[in-house]
Design a protein around this motif. Structure first.
Motif, PDB file in Angstrom:
ATOM      1  N   TYR A  61       2.667 -30.344 -31.906  1.00 17.00           N
ATOM      2  CA  TYR A  61       2.354 -28.960 -32.187  1.00 17.00           C
ATOM      3  C   TYR A  61       3.157 -28.890 -33.777  1.00 17.00           C
ATOM      4  N   ILE A  62       2.343 -28.340 -34.785  1.00 13.97           N
ATOM      5  CA  ILE A  62       2.860 -27.874 -35.909  1.00 13.97           C
ATOM      6  C   ILE A  62       2.702 -26.721 -36.519  1.00 13.97           C
ATOM      7  N   GLY A  63       2.146 -25.665 -35.608  1.00 11.79           N
ATOM      8  CA  GLY A  63       1.986 -24.476 -35.662  1.00 11.79           C
ATOM      9  C   GLY A  63       3.076 -23.562 -35.670  1.00 11.79           C
ATOM     10  N   ASP A 121      -4.950 -23.024 -31.141  1.00 19.12           N
ATOM     11  CA  ASP A 121      -5.854 -23.364 -32.240  1.00 19.12           C
ATOM     12  C   ASP A 121      -5.783 -24.788 -32.803  1.00 19.12           C
ATOM     13  N   PRO A 122      -7.129 -25.260 -32.507  1.00 25.80           N
ATOM     14  CA  PRO A 122      -6.923 -26.966 -32.979  1.00 25.80           C
ATOM     15  C   PRO A 122      -6.143 -27.203 -34.362  1.00 25.80           C
ATOM     16  N   ASP A 126      -0.968 -32.052 -34.988  1.00 23.19           N
ATOM     17  CA  ASP A 126      -0.719 -33.075 -36.228  1.00 23.19           C
ATOM     18  C   ASP A 126      -1.793 -34.289 -35.934  1.00 23.19           C
ATOM     19  N   TYR A 127      -2.932 -34.298 -36.460  1.00 24.01           N
ATOM     20  CA  TYR A 127      -3.471 -35.577 -36.110  1.00 24.01           C
ATOM     21  C   TYR A 127      -3.429 -36.716 -36.882  1.00 24.01           C
ATOM     22  N   MET A 185     -12.191 -29.304 -26.692  1.00 22.22           N
ATOM     23  CA  MET A 185     -13.402 -30.209 -27.114  1.00 22.22           C
ATOM     24  C   MET A 185     -13.110 -30.566 -28.772  1.00 22.22           C
ATOM     25  N   GLU A 186     -12.731 -29.573 -29.318  1.00 23.65           N
ATOM     26  CA  GLU A 186     -12.280 -29.536 -30.753  1.00 23.65           C
ATOM     27  C   GLU A 186     -11.246 -30.480 -31.033  1.00 23.65           C
TER      28      GLU A 186
END
Length: 353
Positions: A61-63, A121-122, A126-127, A185-186
């Motif tokens: 998580y980077i939010g 929120d997608p 960090d993808y 899903m996103e």
């Protein structure tokens, strides 16, 4: 075979060179294993035990993180990226998270639901970390997945209210589950894109059973969860990935439902009525891959290494016929499981090599 090839063979119902193996454990169990093997990392433990999978549930998580605070009981309250607030409680062995507030707990009507906007929120994950993870473990079977159509949602919404609304307000429940599905899903599609073909398994986490029965009838399962399960299966298959359904408990009655949705596998095969490995393999073994089954409630914490070895050998003999089986425990290894019993579980493979 590489680990990746071995796990994929199991899902394709082909006989691998040896039964593939996976593992998960709580931190206390990992610490015990690292101390026992005199290593520093979980990867080193898994290398010693010849584990074929490597697991990233969701990306880091980077939010924006909401600050912790101290409640009236003197407990430090944390906020999860999905919005629920929780405290950590000591159980005598380790700390467990206890949810004390859920962001959707006030939702009782469709109007309440439409006014709620605090969904995860997608964009807040960090993808790039997914790509780094896949690059680090090129020869391993990469597994992702945590949110699924049901279980994790109940961290956002109270279970008792949810079950009441299933009977009283079905359209509201379906609207909430579908909106939650939009998020994961996103999230997963972005993970698949970042993995660039390296991800082998997705394992959504949904405990549909208790130790004696289903939580819902198979017909109710179809009404509320089949549609979003099918969407996830289709997403996985779009990226050449297998769909592994997680559900603890006595879920035998919905195995045909999962197969109808296109699920490729089921884990963790808890040792409860209806989930006996011989009948599961006989009735469903040519349609779905099974994972797990070595009992973490009684055998692993309280049995001897020899008892663990014998039971594991029986499960492998029964399940690993024409592939279709991945070795592992019936839940994560807890801190009460002796390391010697964990070793015995994975050593049982040697009889079949």
């Amino acid at each position: 075979m590489t680990s990746k090839e071995r796990v994929r063979a199991a899902f394709e119902h082909k006989t691998p060179d040896r039964v593939p193996a996976t593992m998960q454990a709580v931190e206390t169990a990992w610490d015990k294993m690292k101390e026992y093997f005199r290593v520093e990392t979980q990867d080193e433990v898994m290398d010693i035990l010849e584990i074929d999978t490597r697991i990233m549930d969701i990306p880091p998580y980077i939010g924006n993180k909401k600050p912790d605070y101290v409640n009236a009981n003197g407990e430090v309250v944390h906020t999860h990226p999905f919005g629920q607030r929780y405290v950590e409680k000591w159980n005598g062995v380790e700390y467990n998270n206890h949810t004390i507030w859920r962001p959707m707990q006030h939702v009782e009507t469709m109007e309440d639901f439409l006014a709620f906007h605090d969904w995860p929120d997608p964009d807040d994950f960090d993808y790039e970390a997914v790509k780094r993870f896949c690059d680090k473990h090129k020869d391993k079977a990469i597994r992702i997945g945590w949110p699924g159509p049901y279980q994790v949602f109940l961290e956002m919404y109270p279970a008792e209210q949810f079950y009441m609304l299933m009977a009283d307000e079905p359209d509201l429940v379906k609207a909430m589950l579908n909106r939650y599905s939009d998020f994961y899903m996103e999230l997963y599609e972005r993970m698949f894109e970042a993995g660039d073909g390296a991800i082998d398994l997705i394992r959504p986490c949904d405990d549909y059973g208790t130790q004696i029965s289903l939580l819902f009838s198979p017909q109710m399962w179809d009404e509320y969860f089949a549609e979003n399960t099918k969407k996830l299966v289709q997403l996985a298959h779009k990226y050449g990935c297998y769909y592994l359904q997680h559900s603890c408990g006595a879920v035998r009655p919905i195995i045909p439902n999962l197969i109808d949705c296109g699920a490729d596998g089921l884990e963790p095969i808890q040792k409860v009525k209806g989930m006996e490995v011989d009948s599961l393999k006989r009735d469903f073994g040519d349609q779905i891959c099974f994972q797990g089954g070595v009992d973490t409630q009684r055998l692993l914490p309280f049995g001897t290494p020899e008892e663990v070895r014998r039971e594991t050998e029986y499960i492998i003999e029964t399940m690993n016929v024409n592939g279709g089986y991945i070795l592992g425990p019936s839940q994560d290894f807890e801190g009460d499981v002796p390391v010697e019993n964990i070793i015995a579980l994975y050593d049982a493979r040697k009889k079949f090599m």
